[in-house]
Every structure is written in structure tokens, then in C-alpha cells.
Design a protein around this motif. Structure first.
Motif, PDB file in Angstrom:
ATOM      1  N   THR A 213      18.695   5.214  47.054  1.00 33.48           N
ATOM      2  CA  THR A 213      19.787   5.793  46.329  1.00 33.48           C
ATOM      3  C   THR A 213      19.593   7.461  46.620  1.00 33.48           C
ATOM      4  O   THR A 213      20.495   8.270  46.302  1.00 33.48           O
ATOM      5  CB  THR A 213      19.969   5.718  44.744  1.00 33.48           C
ATOM      6  OG1 THR A 213      18.684   6.486  44.086  1.00 33.48           O
ATOM      7  CG2 THR A 213      20.135   4.460  44.376  1.00 33.48           C
ATOM      8  N   LYS A 214      18.748   7.942  47.420  1.00 36.76           N
ATOM      9  CA  LYS A 214      18.513   9.289  47.722  1.00 36.76           C
ATOM     10  C   LYS A 214      18.589   9.765  49.085  1.00 36.76           C
ATOM     11  O   LYS A 214      18.728   8.840  49.952  1.00 36.76           O
ATOM     12  CB  LYS A 214      16.973   9.509  47.375  1.00 36.76           C
ATOM     13  CG  LYS A 214      16.576   9.110  45.997  1.00 36.76           C
ATOM     14  CD  LYS A 214      17.367   9.824  44.773  1.00 36.76           C
ATOM     15  CE  LYS A 214      16.809   9.649  43.527  1.00 36.76           C
ATOM     16  NZ  LYS A 214      17.680  10.163  42.421  1.00 36.76           N
TER      17      LYS A 214
ATOM     18  N   ARG B 277      21.353  21.768  46.372  1.00 35.79           N
ATOM     19  CA  ARG B 277      21.690  22.527  45.648  1.00 35.79           C
ATOM     20  C   ARG B 277      22.224  23.747  46.337  1.00 35.79           C
ATOM     21  O   ARG B 277      21.898  24.369  47.044  1.00 35.79           O
ATOM     22  CB  ARG B 277      20.297  23.444  45.039  1.00 35.79           C
ATOM     23  CG  ARG B 277      19.350  22.219  43.953  1.00 35.79           C
ATOM     24  CD  ARG B 277      20.236  22.200  42.774  1.00 35.79           C
ATOM     25  NE  ARG B 277      19.351  21.434  41.742  1.00 35.79           N
ATOM     26  CZ  ARG B 277      19.595  19.971  41.610  1.00 35.79           C
ATOM     27  NH1 ARG B 277      20.481  19.408  42.434  1.00 35.79           N
ATOM     28  NH2 ARG B 277      18.755  19.294  41.034  1.00 35.79           N
ATOM     29  N   GLY B 278      23.763  23.752  46.115  1.00 36.94           N
ATOM     30  CA  GLY B 278      24.357  24.690  46.918  1.00 36.94           C
ATOM     31  C   GLY B 278      25.794  25.087  46.148  1.00 36.94           C
ATOM     32  O   GLY B 278      25.954  25.035  45.103  1.00 36.94           O
TER      33      GLY B 278
ATOM     34  N   TRP C 227      23.992   3.031  44.258  1.00 34.85           N
ATOM     35  CA  TRP C 227      24.742   3.640  45.078  1.00 34.85           C
ATOM     36  C   TRP C 227      24.169   5.256  45.006  1.00 34.85           C
ATOM     37  O   TRP C 227      23.737   5.957  44.220  1.00 34.85           O
ATOM     38  CB  TRP C 227      26.040   3.836  44.761  1.00 34.85           C
ATOM     39  CG  TRP C 227      26.677   2.349  44.851  1.00 34.85           C
ATOM     40  CD1 TRP C 227      26.450   1.295  45.285  1.00 34.85           C
ATOM     41  CD2 TRP C 227      27.987   1.980  44.231  1.00 34.85           C
ATOM     42  NE1 TRP C 227      27.110   0.350  45.242  1.00 34.85           N
ATOM     43  CE2 TRP C 227      28.495   0.585  44.352  1.00 34.85           C
ATOM     44  CE3 TRP C 227      29.005   2.667  43.261  1.00 34.85           C
ATOM     45  CZ2 TRP C 227      29.427  -0.035  44.459  1.00 34.85           C
ATOM     46  CZ3 TRP C 227      30.204   2.044  43.116  1.00 34.85           C
ATOM     47  CH2 TRP C 227      30.306   0.442  43.295  1.00 34.85           C
ATOM     48  N   PRO C 228      24.085   5.807  46.205  1.00 30.86           N
ATOM     49  CA  PRO C 228      23.734   7.253  46.523  1.00 30.86           C
ATOM     50  C   PRO C 228      25.065   8.061  46.136  1.00 30.86           C
ATOM     51  O   PRO C 228      26.079   7.618  46.466  1.00 30.86           O
ATOM     52  CB  PRO C 228      23.575   7.339  47.811  1.00 30.86           C
ATOM     53  CG  PRO C 228      24.251   6.217  48.669  1.00 30.86           C
ATOM     54  CD  PRO C 228      24.200   5.010  47.394  1.00 30.86           C
ATOM     55  N   LEU C 229      24.582   9.129  45.297  1.00 32.35           N
ATOM     56  CA  LEU C 229      25.645  10.146  44.639  1.00 32.35           C
ATOM     57  C   LEU C 229      25.377  11.426  44.708  1.00 32.35           C
ATOM     58  O   LEU C 229      24.207  11.779  44.561  1.00 32.35           O
ATOM     59  CB  LEU C 229      26.073   9.455  43.439  1.00 32.35           C
ATOM     60  CG  LEU C 229      27.187  10.407  42.480  1.00 32.35           C
ATOM     61  CD1 LEU C 229      28.488  10.058  43.159  1.00 32.35           C
ATOM     62  CD2 LEU C 229      27.296  10.209  41.071  1.00 32.35           C
ATOM     63  N   VAL C 230      26.351  12.366  45.229  1.00 29.53           N
ATOM     64  CA  VAL C 230      26.160  13.736  44.952  1.00 29.53           C
ATOM     65  C   VAL C 230      27.513  14.298  43.793  1.00 29.53           C
ATOM     66  O   VAL C 230      28.411  13.707  43.987  1.00 29.53           O
ATOM     67  CB  VAL C 230      25.971  14.347  46.243  1.00 29.53           C
ATOM     68  CG1 VAL C 230      24.779  14.232  47.061  1.00 29.53           C
ATOM     69  CG2 VAL C 230      27.159  14.561  46.893  1.00 29.53           C
TER      70      VAL C 230
ATOM     71  N   GLY D 271      17.459  13.929  39.782  1.00 25.82           N
ATOM     72  CA  GLY D 271      17.328  14.041  41.288  1.00 25.82           C
ATOM     73  C   GLY D 271      18.627  13.882  42.041  1.00 25.82           C
ATOM     74  O   GLY D 271      18.677  13.428  43.522  1.00 25.82           O
ATOM     75  N   LEU D 272      19.741  14.462  41.419  1.00 25.45           N
ATOM     76  CA  LEU D 272      21.056  14.277  42.185  1.00 25.45           C
ATOM     77  C   LEU D 272      21.348  15.670  42.733  1.00 25.45           C
ATOM     78  O   LEU D 272      21.043  16.722  42.037  1.00 25.45           O
ATOM     79  CB  LEU D 272      22.157  13.842  41.359  1.00 25.45           C
ATOM     80  CG  LEU D 272      22.068  12.570  40.568  1.00 25.45           C
ATOM     81  CD1 LEU D 272      23.365  12.225  39.759  1.00 25.45           C
ATOM     82  CD2 LEU D 272      22.097  11.656  41.726  1.00 25.45           C
TER      83      LEU D 272
END
Length: 438
Positions: A40-41, A53-54, A247-250, A276-277
Motif C-alpha cells: 500500500t506504500k 509531503r508537498g 489499496w495505495p492512496l495519497v 504514513g500517507l
């Protein structure tokens, strides 16, 4: 600018938000070229975890604001999400996109490139389809190939509005499939429908189809959090559901809680850090709704309330961002010494006739520090004319930079940056650096 101001869109989406059921599925993923999904990362090509981080930057409408890349870096950000257009607004040609990538790399920022043309398709008559967005990426392939360590492709911004959001699944799956069939190996990012907020839970419930459409299993989902997510419970519930599916998520965009009906940014950032997202706040400057600007008129020395919250907050960028490992060794560095000390690394991030832009990374030693001072003694008469992320005074050839209120305290081994504009004449040799800490 955008055809429909973002604040109006997010308020409209919040008014229409409804509950939806939860379906639990798990999507496997495996490594790919460059930045890629692992479980997921997101990880880098060397396997190092990378947590975004942006800040979002509205480049397509403000192409002359190239100093914003260094200014965003100076907040401590490790990522910038760059707004591009393939023709709904003045198109960003391959040469411009290549320059954007170069600016990201010079400033040691991972570059998320997004096509804004698709915003609100189905509800906004001017919006492009995701298929048209893929055409745009194909036209840029020559400048994107080979940049997989540095560039993430966000296929289309908020690609479906509130009209028939169910079309998102097949359209997004087809776009992912086309990107791969055209040879793109980059990490792909896909935005949710409902102007990115997924309040009808189409992405939440059907994203497995989209993830399965990627033969490289290298696609990350992106949720945009505005007024739909105005409570802690709404945020944690959505994040919990996606996490349960594996699932991977941002969080590709979000604003701040300037009134009770807006997104709970404090919970959002705290939950992102805990889980850790990655998160990318909207936006540096230039909004039709200026309450979403992080700076006044792109001036990094004039952070707004929103800018201070995301940059200086306890779960904000300066405290929690970690630079991508791919940039290790790109500037002169010295191993951090023991004790309450610091080191400084200098780089030139842009240069033109009579002027240049510099960046200094300050790193704490093996003990925490509570303030720092960097001295830069220039050999060729260079003079700093503007700075951000530090207070600078000049005596003769030496400029002295002291931390500002939000970046003086660093834990052991942690870093922050400051940037500056300066003049030069015949030559532009690097300064002699020293760093002292308290």
C-alpha cells in the motif's frame, strides 16, 4: 484560471454528499521502474519508502513563477504537484514540461505532473476526457521517458464531476491501460470522481477494477479532501475503508478549515502522518478563491494562515517531510557531527545574467538543536537580495542566515532548507559555509 472556482465546486460537492456501502477487496502490487507501489506504500527504485509531503503549484496559469519551485522546497516539501494543460487553457508544450522537470530536480523535489484539462468532465462542458488526457501524455513521452525516478504522472485532475460519476471506473481503467500500452512505466496517480471528493464512493467501491487494469500494478489512488470531509469521522472512515482494502492512496489535494463547514485539515494531516500517507495541499498561490492561497502573491515570506498551518503545524511539511533518497549526494554535504551542531549544504538551483537562485540545506547533528545560524562568505562579490526560510543580514562578503520561527528546532539528523535570490557579476563561485547551532 479554472473555469469554476475550486471553493464553489467543493461546497457543491459537500451539499450533495451521501452515504455508500463498503466492499472489501485487496489489491496486490509489485515493484516497477523508478518510484513504484509496494503493497500500500510508495517506494523508490532502491526500496526506500517515500511519503509525499508537498504543495500544489498552478504552473499552467503562472508559467513565469519559476521561483516557486525553490520557495516550495524551502518549506521543507519533498514533492510539488504541478498543474499542466494540454489545450483547455494555454497548452504546456514539451519544452516547458522538460523545464518543469528540471526545476523539480534542481530543487530536489519529486514532481507530480497532472493534466488539469479533465476537471469536472460530464458536468463542465469545457472539460476534456481522460482519453484526451492520455493523448497529451503521449505527446510528452519524449521528455517523460527516463524520468521514472523523479516524475509521477497524475493522468487527469478530478476527471469526473457530479454528473454520472459511475463512468469513472471504466474511463479511468481505460486510461491506465492506454498509458501502459504506450510504454509509460511511471508511477501513475488517478483522481477520484465528484470533483475529486468521491462523496458517492465510486472510487472507494470500484477502484479494484482500475488497479487491475495496470499490468505493472503501479497505480496509486488520489482523494481530494475539501468540504465533504469536514469532520474527523468522515476523514478516518474513508481512510479506514481504503486501508482495509489494501489499496495505495495519497491525499492529492486538500484545503483548510477556515469555517466549520470546511475540511478538518488538522485531523487530515495527523491521520496522514500516523498512517504514513502522502499529502499535497492546495495551493501555493493564484486561486480564484484566494482563501486557498498559502502565500500572498507567491511571496514565500508572506505565508497566509493556511500556509502557516500546512508548513509550520505539528504535522505539517517542515516537521514531517523527508527528502527523496534519489537526491542523496546531489549537493556538497559533510557528515553531521556529534553534539548540538549542524551542517550546511549549498547548491545553485538556477542562474541567469546578473542573478541566481541558491538553496541551503541545514542538517542537525546527532543531538536535537533549537536554533541555527549559517554563514556564507562569497568569493566573487555576490550579494543576497531576497531570502525565504531564514532571516539574512550581510556584512561585506559574508551573509548570515538565521532560522525563522518555524524551522529552528530540528531533531537529531533532521533537515530544513532556506533559499535566496542573489546577484553576481564576472563569476559565481560557491561560498565558504559554516553552521552553528544552539
Amino acid at each position: 484560471m479554472e473555469a469554476l472556482p475550486k471553493l464553489r465546486r467543493v461546497l457543491a460537492a459537500a451539499a450533495l454528499a451521501v452515504a455508500a456501502s463498503v466492499v472489501c477487496l485487496v489489491a496486490p502490487a509489485y515493484a516497477a521502474t523508478g518510484l513504484h507501489v509496494s503493497g500500500t506504500k510508495i517506494v523508490e527504485s532502491g526500496g526506500q519508502p517515500f511519503i509525499m509531503r508537498g504543495i500544489n503549484h498552478e504552473h499552467t496559469w503562472f508559467t513565469n513563477q519559476t521561483s516557486s519551485f525553490a520557495a516550495i522546497k524551502a518549506t521543507g516539501a519533498n514533492t510539488v504537484r504541478v498543474v499542466l494543460s494540454g489545450g483547455r487553457w494555454t497548452a504546456n508544450a514539451a519544452s516547458d514540461v522538460a523545464n518543469v522537470i528540471a526545476l523539480c530536480k534542481q530543487n530536489r523535489l519529486i514532481c507530480v505532473l497532472e493534466d488539469h484539462d479533465t476537471t469536472g468532465y460530464g458536468e463542465d462542458a469545457d472539460a476534456y476526457t481522460l482519453d484526451q488526457a492520455v493523448d497529451y501524455w503521449v505527446s510528452l513521452k519524449s521528455v517523460l521517458q527516463g524520468q521514472e525516478d523523479y516524475v509521477i504522472i497524475n493522468i487527469g485532475n478530478e476527471p469526473i464531476g457530479n454528473t454520472n460519476p459511475g463512468q469513472w471506473t471504466s474511463a479511468t481503467a481505460a486510461a491506465v491501460s492506454r498509458m501502459r500500452s504506450n510504454g509509460f512505466e511511471h508511477l501513475l496517480m488517478v483522481d477520484a470522481p465528484n470533483w475529486g471528493q468521491d462523496w458517492q464512493h465510486v472510487m472507494r467501491d470500484t477502484a479494484q477494477t482500475v488497479l487491475d487494469a495496470d499490468p505493472r500494478h503501479n497505480t496509486v489512488l488520489s482523494i481530494h479532501m475539501y468540504a465533504v470531509f469536514n469532520t474527523a469521522a468522515s476523514i478516518t472512515s474513508y481512510l479506514d475503508t481504503i486501508a482495509a482494502k489494501g489499496w495505495p492512496l495519497v491525499i492529492g489535494e486538500f484545503g483548510w478549515q477556515f469555517d466549520s463547514g470546511q475540511v478538518d485539515d488538522q485531523t487530515l494531516m495527523a491521520e496522514a502522518v500516523k498512517r504514513g500517507l502522502g499529502y499535497l495541499g492546495w495551493s501555493w498561490a493564484g486561486n480564484n478563491d484566494p482563501i486557498l492561497d498559502m502565500t500572498n502573491n507567491f511571496d514565500p515570506t508572506q505565508l497566509t494562515t493556511w500556509g502557516k498551518r500546512i508548513v509550520q503545524g505539528s504535522n505539517g511539511i517542515t516537521v514531517t517531510a523527508r527528502e527523496a533518497a534519489i537526491f542523496a549526494g546531489t549537493g556538497p554535504t559533510t557528515p553531521p557531527p556529534t553534539g548540538p551542531a549542524c551542517t550546511a549544504a549549498y547548491s545553485v538551483t538556477g542562474q541567469w545574467s546578473g542573478g541566481f537562485q541558491g538553496d541551503v540545506k541545514v542538517t542537525a547533528g546527532t543531538a536535537a538543536i533549537h536554533g541555527w545560524t549559517v554563514s556564507l562568505t562569497f568569493p566573487n562579490g555576490q550579494q543576497i537580495t531576497q531570502a525565504w526560510g531564514a532571516t539574512v543580514t550581510t556584512t561585506g562578503a559574508t551573509a548570515t542566515a538565521r532560522n525563522v520561527s518555524y524551522n529552528g528546532s530540528l531533531t537529531a539528523g533532521a533537515s530544513t532548507t532556506f533559499g535566496f535570490l542573489a546577484s553576481w557579476a564576472a563569476s559565481n563561485g560557491p561560498p565558504t559555509l559554516s553552521c552553528t547551532a544552539v
